[in-house]
Design a protein around this motif. Sequence first.
Motif, PDB file in Angstrom:
ATOM      1  N   SER A  41       0.827  -1.204   0.000  1.00 23.29           N
ATOM      2  CA  SER A  41       0.000   0.000   0.000  1.00 23.29           C
ATOM      3  C   SER A  41       0.865   1.260   0.000  1.00 23.29           C
ATOM      4  O   SER A  41       0.531   2.256  -0.644  1.00 23.29           O
ATOM      5  CB  SER A  41      -0.941   0.005   1.209  1.00 23.29           C
ATOM      6  OG  SER A  41      -0.206  -0.006   2.425  1.00 23.29           O
ATOM      7  N   ASN A 111     -10.740  13.103  -4.664  1.00 24.16           N
ATOM      8  CA  ASN A 111     -11.766  12.120  -5.030  1.00 24.16           C
ATOM      9  C   ASN A 111     -12.096  12.176  -6.514  1.00 24.16           C
ATOM     10  O   ASN A 111     -12.606  11.202  -7.084  1.00 24.16           O
ATOM     11  CB  ASN A 111     -13.035  12.340  -4.202  1.00 24.16           C
ATOM     12  CG  ASN A 111     -13.612  13.736  -4.385  1.00 24.16           C
ATOM     13  OD1 ASN A 111     -12.961  14.731  -4.078  1.00 24.16           O
ATOM     14  ND2 ASN A 111     -14.840  13.808  -4.873  1.00 24.16           N
ATOM     15  N   LYS A 114     -10.661   9.392  -8.503  1.00 23.93           N
ATOM     16  CA  LYS A 114     -11.259   8.061  -8.301  1.00 23.93           C
ATOM     17  C   LYS A 114     -10.196   6.991  -8.040  1.00 23.93           C
ATOM     18  O   LYS A 114     -10.160   5.938  -8.688  1.00 23.93           O
ATOM     19  CB  LYS A 114     -12.138   7.671  -9.492  1.00 23.93           C
ATOM     20  CG  LYS A 114     -13.289   8.635  -9.735  1.00 23.93           C
ATOM     21  CD  LYS A 114     -14.227   8.138 -10.802  1.00 23.93           C
ATOM     22  CE  LYS A 114     -15.328   9.156 -11.064  1.00 23.93           C
ATOM     23  NZ  LYS A 114     -16.146   9.442  -9.884  1.00 23.93           N
ATOM     24  N   LEU A 115      -9.304   7.306  -7.100  1.00 21.04           N
ATOM     25  CA  LEU A 115      -8.250   6.369  -6.728  1.00 21.04           C
ATOM     26  C   LEU A 115      -8.826   5.241  -5.884  1.00 21.04           C
ATOM     27  O   LEU A 115      -9.927   5.363  -5.316  1.00 21.04           O
ATOM     28  CB  LEU A 115      -7.154   7.094  -5.937  1.00 21.04           C
ATOM     29  CG  LEU A 115      -6.437   8.252  -6.646  1.00 21.04           C
ATOM     30  CD1 LEU A 115      -5.468   8.930  -5.681  1.00 21.04           C
ATOM     31  CD2 LEU A 115      -5.696   7.749  -7.873  1.00 21.04           C
ATOM     32  N   ASN A 116      -8.077   4.172  -5.784  1.00 11.55           N
ATOM     33  CA  ASN A 116      -8.465   3.067  -4.904  1.00 11.55           C
ATOM     34  C   ASN A 116      -8.633   3.601  -3.483  1.00 11.55           C
ATOM     35  O   ASN A 116      -7.780   4.343  -2.986  1.00 11.55           O
ATOM     36  CB  ASN A 116      -7.370   1.984  -4.951  1.00 11.55           C
ATOM     37  CG  ASN A 116      -7.798   0.729  -4.229  1.00 11.55           C
ATOM     38  OD1 ASN A 116      -8.114   0.752  -3.049  1.00 11.55           O
ATOM     39  ND2 ASN A 116      -7.774  -0.391  -4.944  1.00 11.55           N
ATOM     40  N   SER A 117      -9.714   3.237  -2.831  1.00 16.43           N
ATOM     41  CA  SER A 117     -10.014   3.757  -1.492  1.00 16.43           C
ATOM     42  C   SER A 117      -8.932   3.399  -0.468  1.00 16.43           C
ATOM     43  O   SER A 117      -8.768   4.096   0.542  1.00 16.43           O
ATOM     44  CB  SER A 117     -11.369   3.230  -1.009  1.00 16.43           C
ATOM     45  OG  SER A 117     -11.378   1.809  -0.990  1.00 16.43           O
ATOM     46  N   GLU A 118      -8.157   2.338  -0.729  1.00 11.91           N
ATOM     47  CA  GLU A 118      -7.122   1.920   0.211  1.00 11.91           C
ATOM     48  C   GLU A 118      -5.921   2.869   0.218  1.00 11.91           C
ATOM     49  O   GLU A 118      -5.197   2.937   1.212  1.00 11.91           O
ATOM     50  CB  GLU A 118      -6.643   0.503  -0.131  1.00 11.91           C
ATOM     51  CG  GLU A 118      -7.708  -0.575   0.067  1.00 11.91           C
ATOM     52  CD  GLU A 118      -7.171  -1.961  -0.250  1.00 11.91           C
ATOM     53  OE1 GLU A 118      -5.944  -2.074  -0.481  1.00 11.91           O
ATOM     54  OE2 GLU A 118      -7.952  -2.917  -0.260  1.00 11.91           O
ATOM     55  N   GLU A 120      -6.114   6.259  -1.260  1.00 12.45           N
ATOM     56  CA  GLU A 120      -6.483   7.667  -1.504  1.00 12.45           C
ATOM     57  C   GLU A 120      -6.023   8.583  -0.380  1.00 12.45           C
ATOM     58  O   GLU A 120      -5.420   9.638  -0.624  1.00 12.45           O
ATOM     59  CB  GLU A 120      -7.999   7.778  -1.684  1.00 12.45           C
ATOM     60  CG  GLU A 120      -8.451   9.186  -2.041  1.00 12.45           C
ATOM     61  CD  GLU A 120      -9.953   9.275  -2.256  1.00 12.45           C
ATOM     62  OE1 GLU A 120     -10.652   9.766  -1.345  1.00 12.45           O
ATOM     63  OE2 GLU A 120     -10.417   8.853  -3.339  1.00 12.45           O
ATOM     64  N   ALA A 121      -6.288   8.200   0.869  1.00  5.71           N
ATOM     65  CA  ALA A 121      -5.898   9.033   2.009  1.00  5.71           C
ATOM     66  C   ALA A 121      -4.383   9.162   2.112  1.00  5.71           C
ATOM     67  O   ALA A 121      -3.853  10.240   2.432  1.00  5.71           O
ATOM     68  CB  ALA A 121      -6.464   8.454   3.302  1.00  5.71           C
ATOM     69  N   SER A 122      -3.657   8.076   1.813  1.00  3.59           N
ATOM     70  CA  SER A 122      -2.189   8.108   1.887  1.00  3.59           C
ATOM     71  C   SER A 122      -1.594   8.984   0.792  1.00  3.59           C
ATOM     72  O   SER A 122      -0.606   9.686   1.015  1.00  3.59           O
ATOM     73  CB  SER A 122      -1.633   6.679   1.779  1.00  3.59           C
ATOM     74  OG  SER A 122      -2.055   5.881   2.868  1.00  3.59           O
TER      75      SER A 122
END
Length: 224
Positions: A41, A111, A114-118, A120-122
């Motif tokens: 990740s 957002n 539309k990045l992978n939710s795993e 996006e925050a990183s």
Amino acid sequence: MKNLKLLKEIFLFSLPIITGQIGQMLFGVGDIIVAGHFSTSAVSAIGVAAAIFSPFLMIGIGILLCIGPLASEIKGQGRKDPSLLFNSIVVAIISSVVVILALLFLVFHINWLKLNSEIEASVALYLRWTILSILPALIFQAMKEYLQGEGKIIIPNAIIILFNLINIILCYIFLFGWGPIPSLGIFGAALVASFCRIMMALILFFYIKKGNCSYLIRNIPAVC
């Protein structure tokens, strides 16, 4: 023979510049390599963040590429014009503000990508802590281009290569933790990248101030 001698001079002169340009492109690669040993990740997040960050930085660097030819022209005329260095730094600062604001806007609307939710925050975390490093990066580039126009090519490009190595070492320490330094993960990698860019700009500034180019810094207040 004359042509061969000229080709040799061009090659030897361009070699440090080529090395420095490669170093600029590889600056974020060290983070990705180290992150590959940390977690999947982390390497995904830093890789995506670097891919987003690089085009914005390249826009700023592209604007500053004209400084070298201008400095060479002034030197060829036998003149010394410290106003070019001052104005180059001003352009670097203005460009930085524009690029930083554009990148900040994108981060706040991450957002949209539309990045992978795993990750996006990183990705957003890494970008938030590296965005302001665009300012020292572009100031460094402005000084580097000026020095290259003056024929001083070794030091600015050697600094890039040196800090590529420092970045990898510090990234490993702050990602995994070492001794009293805790593992900071992606946040640590972002801090290291920003630290290296700040140090590069400071070292090159003091090289100009203390070295043979000190007249450039001394005359800047008069230009203001």
